[in-house]
Design a protein around this motif. Structure first.
Motif, PDB file in Angstrom:
ATOM      1  N   ARG A 155      31.336  -5.612  -6.747  1.00 17.32           N
ATOM      2  CA  ARG A 155      31.775  -7.469  -6.551  1.00 17.32           C
ATOM      3  C   ARG A 155      30.624  -8.108  -6.149  1.00 17.32           C
ATOM      4  O   ARG A 155      30.600  -9.292  -6.202  1.00 17.32           O
ATOM      5  N   GLY A 156      29.529  -7.613  -5.496  1.00 18.80           N
ATOM      6  CA  GLY A 156      28.299  -8.513  -4.568  1.00 18.80           C
ATOM      7  C   GLY A 156      28.864  -8.608  -3.347  1.00 18.80           C
ATOM      8  O   GLY A 156      29.803  -8.203  -2.860  1.00 18.80           O
ATOM      9  N   LEU A 157      27.686  -9.037  -2.480  1.00 17.99           N
ATOM     10  CA  LEU A 157      28.130  -9.133  -1.173  1.00 17.99           C
ATOM     11  C   LEU A 157      29.298  -9.791  -0.790  1.00 17.99           C
ATOM     12  O   LEU A 157      30.012  -9.139   0.331  1.00 17.99           O
ATOM     13  N   LEU A 158      29.440 -10.654  -1.158  1.00 12.97           N
ATOM     14  CA  LEU A 158      30.757 -11.714  -0.731  1.00 12.97           C
ATOM     15  C   LEU A 158      31.901 -12.153  -1.934  1.00 12.97           C
ATOM     16  O   LEU A 158      32.361 -12.891  -1.635  1.00 12.97           O
ATOM     17  N   GLY A 159      31.519 -11.179  -3.053  1.00 16.00           N
ATOM     18  CA  GLY A 159      32.511 -11.744  -4.005  1.00 16.00           C
ATOM     19  C   GLY A 159      33.910 -11.084  -3.889  1.00 16.00           C
ATOM     20  O   GLY A 159      34.346 -10.172  -3.069  1.00 16.00           O
ATOM     21  N   LYS A 160      34.874 -11.856  -4.787  1.00 15.27           N
ATOM     22  CA  LYS A 160      36.121 -11.503  -4.797  1.00 15.27           C
ATOM     23  C   LYS A 160      36.315 -10.290  -5.447  1.00 15.27           C
ATOM     24  O   LYS A 160      35.804 -10.031  -6.349  1.00 15.27           O
ATOM     25  N   LYS A 161      37.432  -9.407  -4.928  1.00 17.68           N
ATOM     26  CA  LYS A 161      37.775  -8.263  -5.671  1.00 17.68           C
ATOM     27  C   LYS A 161      38.169  -8.536  -7.111  1.00 17.68           C
ATOM     28  O   LYS A 161      38.915  -9.505  -7.199  1.00 17.68           O
ATOM     29  N   SER A 165       0.961  -1.243   0.002  1.00 16.23           N
ATOM     30  CA  SER A 165       0.028  -0.051  -0.053  1.00 16.23           C
ATOM     31  C   SER A 165       0.728   1.246   0.057  1.00 16.23           C
ATOM     32  O   SER A 165       0.532   2.491  -0.476  1.00 16.23           O
ATOM     33  N   LEU A 166       2.040   0.932   0.536  1.00 15.96           N
ATOM     34  CA  LEU A 166       2.920   2.251   0.549  1.00 15.96           C
ATOM     35  C   LEU A 166       3.854   2.739  -0.813  1.00 15.96           C
ATOM     36  O   LEU A 166       3.813   3.594  -1.313  1.00 15.96           O
ATOM     37  N   ILE A 167       4.261   1.387  -1.438  1.00 14.84           N
ATOM     38  CA  ILE A 167       4.914   1.337  -2.715  1.00 14.84           C
ATOM     39  C   ILE A 167       4.145   0.225  -3.612  1.00 14.84           C
ATOM     40  O   ILE A 167       4.603  -0.897  -3.583  1.00 14.84           O
ATOM     41  N   PRO A 168       3.137   0.500  -4.220  1.00 14.91           N
ATOM     42  CA  PRO A 168       2.400  -0.401  -5.044  1.00 14.91           C
ATOM     43  C   PRO A 168       3.377  -1.082  -6.353  1.00 14.91           C
ATOM     44  O   PRO A 168       4.194  -0.383  -6.635  1.00 14.91           O
ATOM     45  N   GLY A 169       3.279  -2.430  -6.101  1.00 16.36           N
ATOM     46  CA  GLY A 169       3.965  -3.277  -7.098  1.00 16.36           C
ATOM     47  C   GLY A 169       5.418  -3.543  -6.889  1.00 16.36           C
ATOM     48  O   GLY A 169       6.054  -4.171  -7.646  1.00 16.36           O
ATOM     49  N   ILE A 170       5.690  -3.061  -5.559  1.00 13.90           N
ATOM     50  CA  ILE A 170       7.026  -3.386  -5.065  1.00 13.90           C
ATOM     51  C   ILE A 170       7.588  -4.680  -5.103  1.00 13.90           C
ATOM     52  O   ILE A 170       8.642  -5.236  -5.246  1.00 13.90           O
ATOM     53  N   ASP A 171       6.465  -5.535  -4.846  1.00 16.90           N
ATOM     54  CA  ASP A 171       6.725  -7.253  -4.591  1.00 16.90           C
ATOM     55  C   ASP A 171       7.264  -7.698  -5.951  1.00 16.90           C
ATOM     56  O   ASP A 171       8.017  -8.631  -6.322  1.00 16.90           O
ATOM     57  N   GLN A 172       6.998  -7.131  -7.194  1.00 15.84           N
ATOM     58  CA  GLN A 172       7.362  -7.398  -8.533  1.00 15.84           C
ATOM     59  C   GLN A 172       8.738  -7.137  -8.898  1.00 15.84           C
ATOM     60  O   GLN A 172       9.436  -7.560  -9.684  1.00 15.84           O
ATOM     61  N   ILE A 173       9.121  -6.055  -8.168  1.00 15.50           N
ATOM     62  CA  ILE A 173      10.457  -5.273  -8.511  1.00 15.50           C
ATOM     63  C   ILE A 173      11.527  -5.414  -7.633  1.00 15.50           C
ATOM     64  O   ILE A 173      12.833  -5.160  -7.962  1.00 15.50           O
ATOM     65  N   ILE A 174      11.227  -5.990  -6.364  1.00 15.17           N
ATOM     66  CA  ILE A 174      12.251  -5.575  -5.184  1.00 15.17           C
ATOM     67  C   ILE A 174      13.469  -6.273  -5.577  1.00 15.17           C
ATOM     68  O   ILE A 174      14.571  -5.627  -5.032  1.00 15.17           O
ATOM     69  N   ILE A 175      13.471  -7.596  -5.982  1.00 13.12           N
ATOM     70  CA  ILE A 175      14.717  -8.236  -6.129  1.00 13.12           C
ATOM     71  C   ILE A 175      15.529  -7.618  -7.235  1.00 13.12           C
ATOM     72  O   ILE A 175      16.903  -7.268  -6.912  1.00 13.12           O
ATOM     73  N   TYR A 176      15.032  -6.954  -8.202  1.00 14.38           N
ATOM     74  CA  TYR A 176      15.965  -6.143  -9.170  1.00 14.38           C
ATOM     75  C   TYR A 176      16.486  -4.997  -8.599  1.00 14.38           C
ATOM     76  O   TYR A 176      17.569  -4.385  -8.854  1.00 14.38           O
ATOM     77  N   LEU A 177      15.407  -4.279  -7.922  1.00  9.20           N
ATOM     78  CA  LEU A 177      15.796  -2.785  -7.150  1.00  9.20           C
ATOM     79  C   LEU A 177      17.081  -2.966  -6.193  1.00  9.20           C
ATOM     80  O   LEU A 177      17.908  -2.359  -6.345  1.00  9.20           O
ATOM     81  N   VAL A 178      16.949  -4.085  -5.635  1.00 10.49           N
ATOM     82  CA  VAL A 178      18.058  -4.370  -4.431  1.00 10.49           C
ATOM     83  C   VAL A 178      19.474  -4.902  -5.108  1.00 10.49           C
ATOM     84  O   VAL A 178      20.631  -4.200  -4.931  1.00 10.49           O
ATOM     85  N   ALA A 179      19.279  -5.433  -6.294  1.00 12.76           N
ATOM     86  CA  ALA A 179      20.357  -5.834  -7.237  1.00 12.76           C
ATOM     87  C   ALA A 179      21.067  -4.602  -7.697  1.00 12.76           C
ATOM     88  O   ALA A 179      22.443  -4.457  -7.628  1.00 12.76           O
ATOM     89  N   VAL A 180      20.342  -3.906  -8.105  1.00 15.91           N
ATOM     90  CA  VAL A 180      20.997  -2.455  -8.707  1.00 15.91           C
ATOM     91  C   VAL A 180      21.638  -1.754  -7.535  1.00 15.91           C
ATOM     92  O   VAL A 180      22.691  -1.156  -7.917  1.00 15.91           O
ATOM     93  N   ILE A 181      21.068  -1.806  -6.340  1.00 12.74           N
ATOM     94  CA  ILE A 181      21.390  -0.852  -5.433  1.00 12.74           C
ATOM     95  C   ILE A 181      22.895  -1.549  -4.956  1.00 12.74           C
ATOM     96  O   ILE A 181      23.674  -0.989  -4.653  1.00 12.74           O
ATOM     97  N   ILE A 182      22.754  -2.664  -4.757  1.00 10.41           N
ATOM     98  CA  ILE A 182      23.894  -3.274  -4.474  1.00 10.41           C
ATOM     99  C   ILE A 182      24.982  -3.370  -5.345  1.00 10.41           C
ATOM    100  O   ILE A 182      26.367  -3.087  -4.863  1.00 10.41           O
ATOM    101  N   LEU A 183      24.844  -3.360  -6.435  1.00  8.20           N
ATOM    102  CA  LEU A 183      25.908  -3.548  -7.591  1.00  8.20           C
ATOM    103  C   LEU A 183      26.414  -1.986  -7.659  1.00  8.20           C
ATOM    104  O   LEU A 183      27.710  -1.695  -8.157  1.00  8.20           O
ATOM    105  N   LEU A 184      25.597  -0.954  -7.576  1.00 12.76           N
ATOM    106  CA  LEU A 184      26.201   0.296  -7.400  1.00 12.76           C
ATOM    107  C   LEU A 184      26.981   0.432  -6.158  1.00 12.76           C
ATOM    108  O   LEU A 184      27.772   1.340  -6.152  1.00 12.76           O
ATOM    109  N   VAL A 185      26.775   0.092  -5.239  1.00 12.48           N
ATOM    110  CA  VAL A 185      27.397   0.352  -3.918  1.00 12.48           C
ATOM    111  C   VAL A 185      28.831  -0.409  -3.635  1.00 12.48           C
ATOM    112  O   VAL A 185      29.744  -0.181  -3.291  1.00 12.48           O
ATOM    113  N   ARG A 186      28.434  -1.776  -4.057  1.00 13.31           N
ATOM    114  CA  ARG A 186      29.660  -2.849  -4.058  1.00 13.31           C
ATOM    115  C   ARG A 186      29.507  -3.800  -5.156  1.00 13.31           C
ATOM    116  O   ARG A 186      28.965  -4.677  -5.273  1.00 13.31           O
TER     117      ARG A 186
END
Lengths: 337, 451
Positions: free
Chosen positions: A327-333, A304-325
């Motif tokens: 190599r991924g969470l536990l990836g090698k440098k 109800s706060l963000i309609p449709g978030i359930d459909q995109i959450i995985i991709y949204l988080v992936a984009v954020i993580i890849l922007l910040v880090r």
């Protein structure tokens, strides 16, 4: 609290499936350096192992249905039931667990044939070429399944004894509304055991130690006179077995169709990238993390706060993580960074 | 100019004028008296110069509604057989009034082409377009989804080829999206609501809290709206309405939300495999064993079919819903159809098969009555057509919106089936008068006859 706990269970159940597929995907990348886009097809092939076993167990003769009087109707009577009565019925009821055992040698063979027959020719090619060829292979496999089993989903059921739901809330002293299907709980436990088994195999066996050493420095291991390539081929087979078993166990949750692998592949690839390409721990952690996020994003309060978030959450988080880090969470440098 | 005695131009007598006028009138009107296909002016895919007429059967052969599609196709093939005079004739023998003779349509043998809608509007439209433009179909029909029906009848209007809807239950099909070239025999979501209301009140009382899971497209939306209106009229409250994607497969993330809510009724606005999946998963989540607000937790499936009941197995037992037709009906039309279909395929027809079979016969009969395949004349014949002997009692194709009005069945998943097909018990045959409504409430414009 009950609602929260239900979503946790749901997240674990989804995360288990993501982690299992991602584990195999990242294992192949970590050992062979191949981005295997046909890995989802292995998950789907596992599911169709279960379908095939069920079809074999229920080979039937057509007998006239005397209870229908308006026209000549027939019903299928499985030979197993005709010959063995209740025992036959019991065997059919347990077709999914039986399939799990049957799928192990089949998927191992499929994995070995796939690696020896096609993948090995692309070790020295670029990742883009590997993706293209494995994606093509995935399409070929799915079209073969479509031609043999049709395009529609085929329902499979869990054994009767675990087809209901468990009062998890009552067991843990929570509310009565915390109810969860037995099979989904079994799937989560199965995921946890399989993941633990793979880690233990790689960590505590001499085979696993050599593989890990090969993942770090392939050339040095080769100089020691160890045929590391053969071990990596077996690892590919192992990854196929893990994906196949995950597919078998998933059939009572989602009726399999030829497209099942593609549906999971994209998600699992995102899981691997978020976890860090080649990182086994990263894949498992990211699998459960994203499963959990997807589950909580599906709650009505969040939607109800963000309609449709359930459909995109995985991709949204992936984009954020890849922007910040990158190599991924536990990836090698330096790996896919 | 010189004039004759009777003041007409010279050489042109009154008799000549009268003769010429009479001849011209006879010539102008002669097709109506002497010729078949009297209105055989140029129209798309006119079969008058061929010995056959081709129908297009555009059904979901893949996707979540594929089971319905397969049964629709069986029914269409049977209808073609009966129209061509093969088999026992089925409902051609019971339909009244009927101009069908069992020698094809207007003497032309019926043949058909098939297509796969994939349960997707764009694929259905592309398939229908191929049928019209490449295969030259004179009429096309089919579909198990309202999204598909609306897309197809819109195409029908554009291209001037009649579309006889298959299974479509959205109010929009004959409401805001109705078209002159589209006709629906199947009932709709509004009728389901009107039919189910009194039964829900009797069975579950007036103090209930409903949670809706709804397929996210036109049918689901109107089904949800109709059920919400009906249940709220009864005094129920609505806990929440949640949209789910078509073909979602895994509904666990939605079902956990139902468990966490204070709802004591779950209304599943799903159909086909989606309904089979959501219902079996809801039962696996222990919903039928629950007690909420001091009442047994109940599940309602407003649109039911035998095929879905078959797919859902034991999960369907005791669940209430509505249906357009059921094979257990004992009227002459239903008996004839079940006998014929059963003999051909070894199983009774589903409601989807029934509506598709009836639609094919209705179109064929309209062509015979109109004496032409010319769409505007066939449409005029179908509009307001009253018939009987087709399994639903006296029925009328309302001219205002091309919606058929007939009795509706409220059914319950059989608790103790007597045979493998006996999966739905008819709880009530709701009379047509109880489900009728003013066509203006759903708006829409039919559009022109001639395109």
């Amino acid at each position: 609290m009950d609602a929260f706990f239900l979503q946790v269970l749901n997240g674990l159940d989804k995360g288990g499936a993501y982690a299992l597929i991602a584990l195999g995907l990242t294992l192949v990348f970590g050992t062979l350096g191949v981005v295997n886009f046909a890995h989802g097809a292995l998950f789907m092939l596992g599911a169709f192992c279960a379908v095939s076993v069920n079809q074999i167990l229920t080979i039937s003769r057509r007998v006239k249905d005397e209870s229908v009087t308006f026209f000549a109707a027939y019903k299928d009577e499985p030979y197993l039931i005709t010959w063995f009565g209740d025992t036959g019925e019991f065997i059919i009821d347990y077709s999914v667990p039986i399939s799990l055992l049957v799928s192990i040698p089949i998927m191992l063979l499929v994995g070995l044939v796939m690696e020896r027959g096609l993948i090995k020719h692309f070790y020295k090619r670029t990742h883009a070429e590997q993706i293209l060829v494995t994606f093509g292979l995935a399409i070929v496999i799915q079209e073969i399944i479509k031609a043999n089993f049709g395009a529609n989903a085929i329902p499979m059921s869990a054994p009767d004894i675990v087809s209901g739901s468990a009062s998890v809330g009552a067991m843990l002293g929570l509310g009565n509304s915390v109810i969860y299907p037995w099979w989904r709980l079994i799937y989560f436990i199965f995921s946890a055991i399989t993941i633990f088994g793979v880690f233990a195999f790689l960590r505590y066996t001499s085979f696993g130690m050599v593989v890990r050493a090969g993942m770090h420095d392939r050339e040095t291991v080769g100089l020691l006179g160890i045929n590391i390539q053969r071990r990596f081929t077996i690892v590919f087979g192992l990854a196929a077995v893990v994906a196949g078993m995950a597919g078998v166990m998933y059939t009572p949750i989602l009726p399999p169709n030829y497209h099942l692998g593609m549906d999971f592949l994209v998600l699992s690839f995102v899981v691997v990238v978020v976890g860090g390409m080649g990182s086994l721990g990263g894949a498992v952690a990211a699998g459960f993390l994203l499963g959990m996020l997807e589950s909580f994003a599906s709650t009505n309060t969040i939607k109800s706060l963000i309609p449709g978030i359930d459909q995109i959450i995985i991709y949204l988080v992936a984009v954020i993580i890849l922007l910040v880090r990158p190599r991924g969470l536990l990836g090698k440098k330096g790996v896919f960074e | 100019m010189s004039r004759s005695k009777n003041n007409t131009p010279q050489g042109v007598s009154r008799r000549t004028i009268l003769k010429t006028g009479a001849t011209a009138a006879v010539v102008a009107s002669s097709p109506m008296f002497f010729m078949r296909n009297a209105w055989a002016q140029e129209f798309r895919n006119d079969p008058s110069k061929q010995s056959t007429v081709t129908f297009g059967f555009n059904v979901p052969q893949t996707g979540p509604y594929a089971d319905e599609g397969a049964d629709e196709l069986r029914a269409y093939k049977l209808a073609v057989k009966h129209l061509n005079g093969e088999g026992d004739g089925g409902m051609i023998n019971t339909m009244q009034p009927s101009s069908l003779k069992g020698n094809g349509i207007l003497g032309k043998k019926v043949q058909f082409v098939t297509g796969d809608t994939q349960t997707k509007s764009d694929a259905a439209r592309a398939s229908a377009q191929r049928m019209i433009q490449r295969d030259g179909v004179t009429m096309f029909t089919g579909g198990s989804s309202s999204g598909v029906a609306i897309a197809c009848q819109s195409l029908a209007q554009e291209l001037g080829v009649i579309y006889m809807c298959g299974l479509t239950h959205s109010n929009d099909t004959t409401g805001k999206d109705k078209r002159r070239y589209g006709f629906r025999h199947f009932f709709n979501a509004y009728m389901s609501g009107r039919a189910l209301g009194p039964v829900l009140k009797e069975e579950y009382g007036t103090d209930r809290r409903a949670y809706h899971l709804t397929a996210d497209y036109t049918w689901g939306w109107t089904q949800e709206e109709s059920m919400k209106n009906t249940t709220e009229e009864l005094g129920w409250t609505t806990a929440r309405t949640v949209r789910t994607p078509v073909g979602a497969g895994d509904y666990s993330q939605y079902l956990t939300q139902v468990l966490s809510s204070d709802a004591d009724v779950l209304i599943l606005n799903h159909y086909g495999n989606d309904m089979v999946n959501s219902l079996t998963q809801a039962v696996n989540f222990g919903m039928r064993d629950r007690s909420v607000n001091g009442k047994n937790f109940e599940i309602v499936v407003p649109l039911f079919s035998r095929l879905m009941a078959q797919g859902a197995g034991n999960a369907i037992k005791g669940i209430l819903g509505s249906t357009n037709w059921n094979w257990s009906l004992q009227d002459a039309g239903s008996l004839a159809f079940v006998k014929s279909f059963g003999a051909e395929y070894g199983a009774p027809p589903s409601q989807a098969a029934h509506t598709c079979y009836v639609q094919t016969l209705l179109y064929a009969n309209a062509c015979e009555m109109a004496g032409t395949f010319y769409p505007p004349e066939v449409i005029k014949t179908l509009e307001g057509f009253k018939f009987d002997g087709m399994g639903n009692g006296p029925t009328e194709y309302r001219a205002d919106d091309h919606q058929c009005f007939k009795d509706v069945l409220v059914v319950r998943g059989a608790e103790d089936p007597t045979n493998q097909f006996d999966l739905l018990d008819v709880v009530k045959e709701v009379p047509r008068s109880q489900v009728e409504y003013d066509p203006s409430i759903f708006g829409g414009e039919l559009g022109p006859y001639k395109v």
